[in-house]
Design an enzyme around this catalytic site. Structure first.
Site, PDB file in Angstrom:
ATOM      1  N   LYS A  23       0.762  -0.866  -0.121  1.00 40.59           N
ATOM      2  CA  LYS A  23       0.119  -0.076  -0.135  1.00 40.59           C
ATOM      3  C   LYS A  23       0.826   1.253   0.011  1.00 40.59           C
ATOM      4  CE  LYS A  23      -0.516  -0.528   4.910  1.00 40.59           C
ATOM      5  NZ  LYS A  23      -0.789   0.776   5.889  1.00 40.59           N
TER       6      LYS A  23
ATOM      7  N   TYR B 271      18.045  29.690   5.514  1.00 44.32           N
ATOM      8  CA  TYR B 271      16.726  30.321   5.992  1.00 44.32           C
ATOM      9  C   TYR B 271      16.817  30.622   7.618  1.00 44.32           C
ATOM     10  CZ  TYR B 271      14.405  29.396   1.830  1.00 44.32           C
ATOM     11  OH  TYR B 271      13.912  29.971   0.205  1.00 44.32           O
TER      12      TYR B 271
HETATM   13  C1  PLP Z   1      -4.065  -3.976   8.379  1.00 36.81           C
HETATM   14  C2  PLP Z   1      -2.417  -3.795   8.264  1.00 36.81           C
HETATM   15  N1  PLP Z   1      -1.713  -5.143   8.161  1.00 36.81           N
HETATM   16  C3  PLP Z   1      -0.560  -4.878   7.941  1.00 36.81           C
HETATM   17  C4  PLP Z   1       0.331  -3.767   8.084  1.00 36.81           C
HETATM   18  C5  PLP Z   1       1.670  -3.665   7.802  1.00 36.81           C
HETATM   19  O1  PLP Z   1       2.347  -3.289   8.857  1.00 36.81           O
HETATM   20  P1  PLP Z   1       3.870  -3.344   9.159  1.00 36.81           P
HETATM   21  O2  PLP Z   1       4.402  -2.210   7.846  1.00 36.81           O
HETATM   22  O3  PLP Z   1       4.217  -2.649  10.497  1.00 36.81           O
HETATM   23  O4  PLP Z   1       4.462  -4.468   8.772  1.00 36.81           O
HETATM   24  C6  PLP Z   1      -0.603  -2.359   8.099  1.00 36.81           C
HETATM   25  C7  PLP Z   1       0.214  -1.240   7.649  1.00 36.81           C
HETATM   26  O5  PLP Z   1      -0.113  -0.265   8.473  1.00 36.81           O
HETATM   27  C8  PLP Z   1      -1.953  -2.682   8.110  1.00 36.81           C
HETATM   28  O6  PLP Z   1      -2.572  -1.644   8.399  1.00 36.81           O
END
Ligand code: PLP
Length: 365
Positions: A35, A255
């Site tokens: 994602k 800055y």
């Molecule tokens: C439902 C869910 N599962 C798994 C993950 C993966 O988590 P991580 O990046 O800490 O492994 C996330 C990440 O936010 C998540 O929202």
């Protein structure tokens, strides 16, 4: 000639980290969580490279899943936030997407759509109070889904709030509630583990793990780096020295004139800034490297540039020298600490402006 800022993504590192996650939980299948543009690493490139290897991918929502399908990615893709609108269920059926399901509206829209979905993950709220239903709700959802005949397999999932803190017993409490719910429902496969849980907690056998940050070689824990956990960092952000000047003790820089030279030294200006994703709140002394030597941020981060001094005041950076902002010997976790954030945020907030270069053993482009 072009601006020299480059994010080099080592695809083999991501593949090896995925394999490592599966080795740590050998009874489980694993989603590769891609994602948010694969945590800033480029979802299409990463997913195409992993496509033949992974059990499935996980993204937040349908737009991300469709982008992968349209890029030719063939593995199953799971929507971690489920659907936002009723007509997305038909797209899930059409493209073979699996989905989390966390509220009664999603459930009734799925049932009235009459589409067939291969896997649905009922989300149990075990304490994070962000998404999901309670024990009785989950039991009821599973019953309805199973008796609908629309779903190939119903699974139970949850997400941990504190798995990155090994001294926090909240994870054990979440797990205990999860197991009690599984006993109430009867035989149902589980999906609970994010990276921290995969690496450090005892999670249910079988079912599905959901490694995200560890795929990219970054630690979910505050006090250790990915490398120290046996992971391979995937992203190196590098640029070049674009200007040098000799400062006198007392000269000020950038800055707000926030940096003042404590002695005479050479200052390097480097082509990277917050417009690229380098954190504007990075403090003075944030570590980096110039030509393999330790250097520190000096003064405020601008949109397109930073100013830097060598750790050794007597060493003088030169025009065109290579600068590593993170990756290699500069752990992104350490840079994040100097910007009061976490490695997750630094990589995920990378913008489209740097060049992205993908490398692997067979093919370096
Ligand atoms: C439902 C869910 N599962 C798994 C993950 C993966 O988590 P991580 O990046 O800490 O492994 C996330 C990440 O936010 C998540 O929202």
């Amino acid at each position: 000639m072009a601006r020299p800022l480059t994010a080099t993504i080592n695809l083999d590192a991501i593949l090896n980290n995925y394999r490592y996650a599966k080795k740590l939980q050998p009874t489980c299948k694993a989603f590769a969580v891609v994602k948010s543009n694969a945590y800033g690493h480029g979802a299409v490139e990463v997913a195409r490279f992993l496509d033949k290897e992974v059990d499935a991918f996980a993204v937040a929502a349908i737009e991300e899943a469709l982008a992968l399908r349209h890029a030719g990615v063939e593995s199953p893709i799971m929507l971690l936030e489920g659907v936002f609108e009723a007509d997305e269920w038909a797209l899930c059926e059409q493209h073979g997407f699996w989905a989390a399901l966390e509220n009664a509206q999603q459930l009734s829209e799925l049932l009235s759509s009459q589409v067939s979905i291969e896997k649905v993950f009922v989300k149990l709220d075990t304490g994070m109070h962000r998404l999901g239903v309670d024990m009785d709700g989950a039991n009821d959802f599973v019953d309805q889904l199973r008796s609908s005949g629309q779903v190939g397999e119903v699974l139970l999932m949850t997400h941990f709030a504190c798995a990155d803190d090994l001294s926090d017993m909240a994870t054990m409490e979440q797990l205990a509630y999860f197991e009690r719910t599984r006993q109430l429902i009867g035989d149902i496969p589980a999906s609970v583990a994010n990276s921290a849980a995969i690496m450090k907690w005892s999670v249910p056998e079988g079912g599905w793990i959901r490694p995200g940050i560890m795929l990219y070689g970054i630690s979910p824990f505050a006090d250790v780096t990915g490398t120290q956990l046996g992971l391979q960092p995937a992203m190196t952000l590098s640029s070049k020295v674009m200007s040098v000047r000799r400062l006198k003790k007392g000269d000020t820089v950038g800055y707000g004139y926030s940096y003042e030279a404590q002695e005479d030294h050479v200052l390097a200006t480097v082509a990277v800034g917050y417009g690229d994703g380098y954190p504007r709140h990075a403090k003075e002394e944030t570590p980096l490297q110039i030509a393999g030597q330790s250097a520190y941020l000096a003064g405020r981060v601008s949109m397109d540039m930073i100013t830097v001094r060598m750790a050794d005041y007597h060493s003088a950076p030169e025009l065109g020298q290579e600068v590593v902002l993170w990756g290699g010997d500069v752990p992104v976790e350490q840079v994040a600490e100097y910007a009061d954030t976490i490695g997750y945020e630094l990589v995920t907030r990378m913008t489209a402006r740097p060049k992205y270069r993908y490398i692997n053993n067979d093919n370096s482009q």
